[in-house]
Design an enzyme around this catalytic site. Structure first.
Site, PDB file in Angstrom:
ATOM      1  N   GLY A 125      91.006  -5.284  67.267  1.00 55.48           N
ATOM      2  CA  GLY A 125      91.404  -6.409  66.410  1.00 55.48           C
ATOM      3  C   GLY A 125      91.887  -6.000  65.033  1.00 55.48           C
ATOM      4  O   GLY A 125      91.970  -6.815  64.129  1.00 55.48           O
ATOM      5  N   ASP A 175     104.277  -2.001  71.464  1.00 56.58           N
ATOM      6  CA  ASP A 175     102.945  -1.394  71.485  1.00 56.58           C
ATOM      7  C   ASP A 175     102.751  -0.547  72.736  1.00 56.58           C
ATOM      8  O   ASP A 175     102.312   0.601  72.674  1.00 56.58           O
ATOM      9  CB  ASP A 175     101.859  -2.485  71.440  1.00 56.58           C
ATOM     10  CG  ASP A 175     101.984  -3.366  70.218  1.00 56.58           C
ATOM     11  OD1 ASP A 175     102.763  -3.012  69.301  1.00 56.58           O
ATOM     12  OD2 ASP A 175     101.322  -4.417  70.175  1.00 56.58           O
TER      13      ASP A 175
HETATM   14  C1  GLA Z   1     102.370  -7.388  68.221  1.00 57.00           C
HETATM   15  C2  GLA Z   1     103.119  -7.356  69.561  1.00 57.00           C
HETATM   16  C3  GLA Z   1     104.342  -6.454  69.484  1.00 57.00           C
HETATM   17  C4  GLA Z   1     105.208  -6.791  68.274  1.00 57.00           C
HETATM   18  C5  GLA Z   1     104.366  -6.885  67.014  1.00 57.00           C
HETATM   19  C6  GLA Z   1     105.155  -7.359  65.825  1.00 57.00           C
HETATM   20  O1  GLA Z   1     101.815  -6.136  67.942  1.00 57.00           O
HETATM   21  O2  GLA Z   1     102.261  -6.894  70.576  1.00 57.00           O
HETATM   22  O3  GLA Z   1     105.093  -6.552  70.678  1.00 57.00           O
HETATM   23  O4  GLA Z   1     105.944  -7.957  68.494  1.00 57.00           O
HETATM   24  O5  GLA Z   1     103.259  -7.764  67.177  1.00 57.00           O
HETATM   25  O6  GLA Z   1     106.116  -6.412  65.488  1.00 57.00           O
END
Ligand code: GLA
Length: 382
Positions: A125, A175
């Site tokens: 988190g 990510d």
């Molecule tokens: C989260 C989402 C990503 C991206 C970011 C903002 O981490 O999982 O895919 O959109 O927010 O950049």
């Protein structure tokens, strides 16, 4: 003991009463720049980091998936492989590994029964993608169990699918891509439209410090989906497939037709994509003042045009500025989580301590720590 692959193996041993057969590690990620653009085909510049999730597993004779986590308290679930489904409330942590196993099965990769124990050195988190790390660690166990090794890009797509369908978060690809394809000492300049990427070396004199605000505002997930929807509306009104294909001139010219809110969302996305391109060039040319300025502009755009920052993140960026740290901005989805700052490598620990102290003086209990760009998810030899 600081969590490491060995601590997942130790958890497995005391839980299942035998040694693990398979071991895997998956990192979290930071993002230098390129925020809230991945789901619009934009450019992003994340790096995998030296904090992560660890998984230790053994095969089971019965066709079930047995999962145990020892971070955020010990918890266990067991589900038949042919009835994998989303879990609610207290067991919702298990949706990440359940989703990954389900998506691999759907793609034709049958694991057989497995027991998997997880441990982590990555705070959950904090906006460091513990969910993507959880998914990637599971994927590495599944691949070992099936005797396959998918390219990081394909693994990232399966992990993203798990996040969409089991965790219910309509995330972009950044990510999952970063934690699967990461390279030590490098950030990855990822083109989220073509899914091509260029490993970008981080200058040796530069260190990255994360400040975890410790807050996560409840509206985070709902607002994320709303931002995506606003971007889709903007793309439609501008007549492009996604905002990556729109120019700033086109967005500015369409201000009235878009309406003020949608206009500002679109302006953030197209300018952030340009900032990411410029930032990568500045890093390559060792123009650190330019890079720092782009991070400040990114934060301002996320705060004012995209409206995904919050009081605590704004205060942390302000504090960094007061301490003379020029490169600072909010990171990840927003509404809490962490900020990232670039500091001289020789002063990383001292700068982290100074950030913590200055935040405490403003009544913010945060945790600041240097991170290192690390390799992506991988099996670990037993
Ligand atoms: C989260 C989402 C990503 C991206 C970011 C903002 O981490 O999982 O895919 O959109 O927010 O950049």
């Amino acid at each position: 003991m600081t969590a490491a692959p060995e601590s997942a193996a130790a958890s497995f041993r005391s839980w299942q009463g035998r040694n693990a057969e398979l071991l895997a590690t998956a990192p979290g990620r930071i993002n230098l720049i390129g925020e809230h653009v991945d789901y619009q085909g934009g450019l992003v510049l994340p790096a995998a980091i030296n904090l992560g999730v660890f998984a230790a597993a053994g095969r089971l004779a019965e066709p079930v998936l047995r999962l145990q986590t020892s971070f955020a308290g010990v918890s266990e679930v067991e589900i038949p492989l042919d009835a994998l489904h989303r879990l609610e409330a207290a067991d919702s942590w298990a949706n990440y590994p359940l989703g990954v196993v389900a998506c691999y099965r759907q793609a034709g990769h049958e694991t057989g029964g497995l027991a998997i124990a997880f441990d982590a050195s990555l705070p959950a988190g904090a906006g460091l993608s513990s969910s993507a790390a959880f998914e990637a660690a599971t994927a590495m166990i599944v691949e070992q169990a099936c005797g396959i090794s998918l390219p990081p890009r394909e693994r990232a797509l399966l992990c993203q699918q798990a996040e969409h369908t089991f965790a219910g978060v309509p995330c972009g690809i950044m990510d999952q891509f970063a934690v699967n394809a990461g390279q030590a000492g490098h950030a990855l300049l990822i083109d989220c439209q073509s899914l091509e990427f260029v490993p970008t070396p981080l200058p040796a004199g530069l260190a990255m410090v994360v400040v975890d605000s410790g807050v996560k505002h409840a509206l985070a997930d709902g607002e994320y989906a709303k931002r995506r929807a606003d971007c889709e509306t903007a793309a439609q009104l501008l007549g492009v497939g996604c905002l990556r294909d729109a120019t700033l001139a086109a967005v500015l010219a369409a201000r009235e037709a878009l309406g003020e809110r949608i206009f500002r969302r679109a302006r953030h996305v197209v300018t952030e994509i340009e900032r990411t391109r410029a930032f990568a060039a500045a890093l390559a040319g060792d123009e650190l003042a330019t890079a720092a300025g782009l991070m400040a502009a990114s934060h301002a755009s996320l705060r004012d045009d995209y409206e995904v920052s919050c009081e605590e993140l704004d205060a942390l960026v302000e504090i960094a500025g007061e301490l003379g740290i020029a490169g600072a901005r909010m990171m990840g989805g927003g509404f809490g989580g962490s900020t990232i700052q670039l500091v001289p490598a020789a002063r990383a620990a001292e700068r982290a301590a100074a950030l913590e102290q200055a935040a405490a003086a403003r009544g913010l209990r945060v945790s600041a720590f240097p991170v290192i760009a690390a390799a992506g998810a991988a099996p670990v030899a037993l």
